[in-house]
Structure formats: structure tokens, C-alpha cells
Write a protein that holds these residues in place. Structure first.
Motif, PDB file in Angstrom:
ATOM      1  N   LEU A  87      24.175  31.182  12.276  1.00 50.92           N
ATOM      2  CA  LEU A  87      25.114  31.405  12.833  1.00 50.92           C
ATOM      3  C   LEU A  87      25.785  30.790  14.017  1.00 50.92           C
ATOM      4  N   ASP A  88      24.669  29.949  14.948  1.00 56.82           N
ATOM      5  CA  ASP A  88      25.474  29.024  15.764  1.00 56.82           C
ATOM      6  C   ASP A  88      26.225  27.910  15.187  1.00 56.82           C
ATOM      7  N   LEU A  90      27.756  28.037  12.367  1.00 58.69           N
ATOM      8  CA  LEU A  90      29.093  28.379  12.024  1.00 58.69           C
ATOM      9  C   LEU A  90      30.232  28.702  13.203  1.00 58.69           C
ATOM     10  N   ARG A  91      29.374  28.920  14.166  1.00 60.55           N
ATOM     11  CA  ARG A  91      30.441  29.150  15.532  1.00 60.55           C
ATOM     12  C   ARG A  91      31.013  27.779  15.858  1.00 60.55           C
ATOM     13  N   LYS A  92      30.355  26.815  15.594  1.00 59.24           N
ATOM     14  CA  LYS A  92      30.669  25.450  15.880  1.00 59.24           C
ATOM     15  C   LYS A  92      31.871  24.648  14.872  1.00 59.24           C
ATOM     16  N   LYS A  96      36.358  28.971   8.423  1.00 59.83           N
ATOM     17  CA  LYS A  96      35.195  29.773   7.678  1.00 59.83           C
ATOM     18  C   LYS A  96      35.047  28.805   6.435  1.00 59.83           C
ATOM     19  N   ASP A 127      26.837  40.119  10.135  1.00 56.62           N
ATOM     20  CA  ASP A 127      27.043  38.911  10.965  1.00 56.62           C
ATOM     21  C   ASP A 127      27.631  37.831  10.256  1.00 56.62           C
ATOM     22  N   LEU A 128      26.755  37.537   9.138  1.00 59.85           N
ATOM     23  CA  LEU A 128      27.405  36.111   8.418  1.00 59.85           C
ATOM     24  C   LEU A 128      28.667  36.213   7.575  1.00 59.85           C
ATOM     25  N   HIS A 130      31.305  37.763   8.833  1.00 61.49           N
ATOM     26  CA  HIS A 130      32.145  37.657   9.850  1.00 61.49           C
ATOM     27  C   HIS A 130      32.441  36.219  10.082  1.00 61.49           C
ATOM     28  N   THR A 131      31.353  35.271   9.903  1.00 59.48           N
ATOM     29  CA  THR A 131      31.530  34.031  10.556  1.00 59.48           C
ATOM     30  C   THR A 131      31.809  33.058   9.175  1.00 59.48           C
ATOM     31  N   GLY A 132      31.592  33.337   8.196  1.00 59.56           N
ATOM     32  CA  GLY A 132      31.780  32.352   6.982  1.00 59.56           C
ATOM     33  C   GLY A 132      32.175  33.322   5.734  1.00 59.56           C
TER      34      GLY A 132
END
Length: 283
Positions: A87-88, A90-92, A96, A127-128, A130-132
Motif C-alpha cells: 500500500l505504501d 502504491l501511495r508513492k 494507478k 484498500d488495494l 482504491h490505490t491500484g
């Protein structure tokens, strides 16, 4: 599945259980960067995400890896030591990107080695998503012209499944068959390069499955976790015999392979390479 032969592939160990380089952090886990060059194009695939953000980002900085250049992420299976920093990561990345895994990777997974403990993915599917761009597939997924996942691996030879790895079904703990276990296949001009996360299905099965899937026999490289850490010497030697017959140019077992298996392979295979944190292999 038809894969174009790439010119070369480079595999970098971002996180692995051991390290012999100053400034790099080792931990029980695995994360690798795979860079595939085909003519003027380079595809960068992150395979697995290690256990912690602390080790992952320290080592990425040491290796001077630009995470924004990653084209896709492959998750070999749903254990915490392969997904912890995802998750961290993907936030970097300011876009997407595709994340490829198996539908079972979010199953509730446990270990009963010393005590019963949760060892599954430390976040939810939501969670995943939403980020990818999440793709969960039981079948192989083509990621680049020269690379694909194995999908579920046919288990016709020596398996590495453990009775100490469990999953929850109908509120009961049962043996985890780890159907989510998959590997990455890269086809280069000389042959196949197979990159495994833990090879819970068995590294021999993973190789045979990859050969059948791509209709190519030549094996140039086999890299990653072989999950022979609990295997007896006879099982390891049976795997060695098959690997000797396949004769890969590079054999780089790491992570969950176990020191006994690594010693046996090192003593008997010319292509053996150490593959610990910070190692860069080019084929």
C-alpha cells in the motif's frame, strides 16, 4: 501463451532475508524488481513487496530505484512477507498501475509453526482497489510482450506445501493448498527466466508448468524462493537431480529455500548464485 523473446532481463533483490552489503536492511520477506529490455522498450515489474516499508524504502533508496517508473506489480501469493509494503509503495506512485494476483490471495492465512498466528495480507481488497488497478486471475496474465504470470501451477511433481500453513474455510482452519501461489515468466532469446516468490507449488512444478505454458524447453534462469526450508535431504536431492537435468545458466535460490538446500545446490550446480538483498542479476 506466446511471448516475444526479450534482449535481456535484470533482476534486483530489493528485500530478501539476508544481506552482505553495508546500509541495506534484510528481513524475512521478498521483493524484486524485474527490468525487461525488448529492442528500445524497457518494462519494469515489481514482484512482491517485502514485509515492511522500513526495509523496502531504505533499500530502494540505496539502489536508486525510481518507483514512478514501475509498469506493473505482481504478487506471488497472499502472505505478509510478500505484501507488507504494498500500500505504501502504491501511495508513492502518482498513477494507478496494474496489480496482478490470484483471487485467493486475500484468504485468511495462518501459520502454526511455534504458535498460531495470522500471516495473510495485512490489508483488505478494498484498500488495494482504491490505490491500484487490481486484476485477480486464476489463469496466466500477460504483462508485457515478453512476460506473463503462471497463474495456478499444475502440481505433477515434487511439491513444497506445508501442513503448518493453514487457511480459514467455513470458520474452520484447514491446510492451505496455496492455489494463489504463482511465478513470473520472462522469455529472453536464450530461454525462459522463471522468478518465484515462494514456489509453494514446488519449484520443479513451477518450471514444468512454465515450459508447457510457453511451449519452450530452454531454462536460462530460476530465481527466488524455493520453499525447501522444511524439506529433508532426500527431497532436496530429488529436486537437485531435476535441476541438474534442466541445467539453468543461473540458479539463484533465496528467501524460504533454506540453508541446507542452498548448500546442496551450491556444491552441485555450476550456475548457483547467491541472491540476497541488493544483488543484481543480468541475463
Amino acid at each position: 501463451m506466446e511471448l516475444e523473446p526479450a534482449d535481456e532481463v535484470t533482476i534486483t533483490a530489493i528485500v530478501e532475508n539476508t544481506s552482505n552489503k553495508p546500509g541495506f536492511y534484510a528481513e524475512h520477506g521478498l521483493s524484486m524488481l524485474i527490468e525487461i529490455i525488448l529492442e528500445d522498450n524497457t518494462t519494469k515489474i515489481l514482484m512482491d513487496a517485502g514485509q515492511s516499508t522500513f526495509a523496502f524504502f531504505n533499500n530502494v533508496q540505496r539502489l536508486k530505484i525510481d518507483l514512478t517508473e514501475i509498469d506493473a506489480i505482481v504478487i506471488s501469493h497472499g502472505h505478509y512477507d510478500h505484501t507488507g509494503a504494498l500500500l505504501d509503495i502504491l501511495r508513492k506512485i502518482p498513477k494507478k498501475i496494474p496489480i496482478i494476483g490470484h483471487p485467493n490471495m486475500f484468504d485468511k492465512k495462518y501459520s502454526k509453526h511455534a504458535r498460531l498466528r495470522y500471516i495473510g495480507v495485512p490489508f483488505s481488497k478494498d484498500d488495494l482497489q482504491h490505490t491500484g488497478i487490481l486484476t485477480l486471475s486464476e489463469t496466466p496474465v500477460k504483462i508485457a510482450p515478453s512476460a506473463c504470470t503462471t497463474g495456478e501451477i499444475n502440481r505433477t511433481s515434487i511439491s513444497s506445501l506445508s501442513n503448518k500453513l493453514l487457511t480459514k474455510k467455513n470458520d474452520m482452519l484447514v491446510k492451505d493448498e496455496l492455489l494463489d501461489d504463482q511465478a513470473l515468466i520472462v522469455n529472453i532469446k536464450e530461454g525462459l527466466v522463471i522468478i518465484a516468490g515462494c514456489a509453494h507449488s514446488g519449484i520443479v512444478n513451477t518450471i514444468f508448468h512454465s515450459q508447457k505454458l510457453t511451449n519452450r524447453e530452454e531454462i536460462i534462469g530460476v530465481i527466488g524462493g524455493f520453499h525447501l526450508v522444511e524439506s529433508d535431504p532426500e527431497t532436496i536431492k530429488a529436486v537437485l537431480e531435476i535441476l541438474n537435468a534442466l541445467n539453468p545458466t543461473v540458479l539463484a535460490p533465496c528467501h524460504c529455500t533454506g540453508f541446507l538446500a542452498q548448500k546442496i545446490f551450491s556444491d552441485n550446480l555450476e550456475g548457483f548464485k547467491l541472491f540476497n538483498t541488493g544483488t543484481i542479476l543480468k541475463l
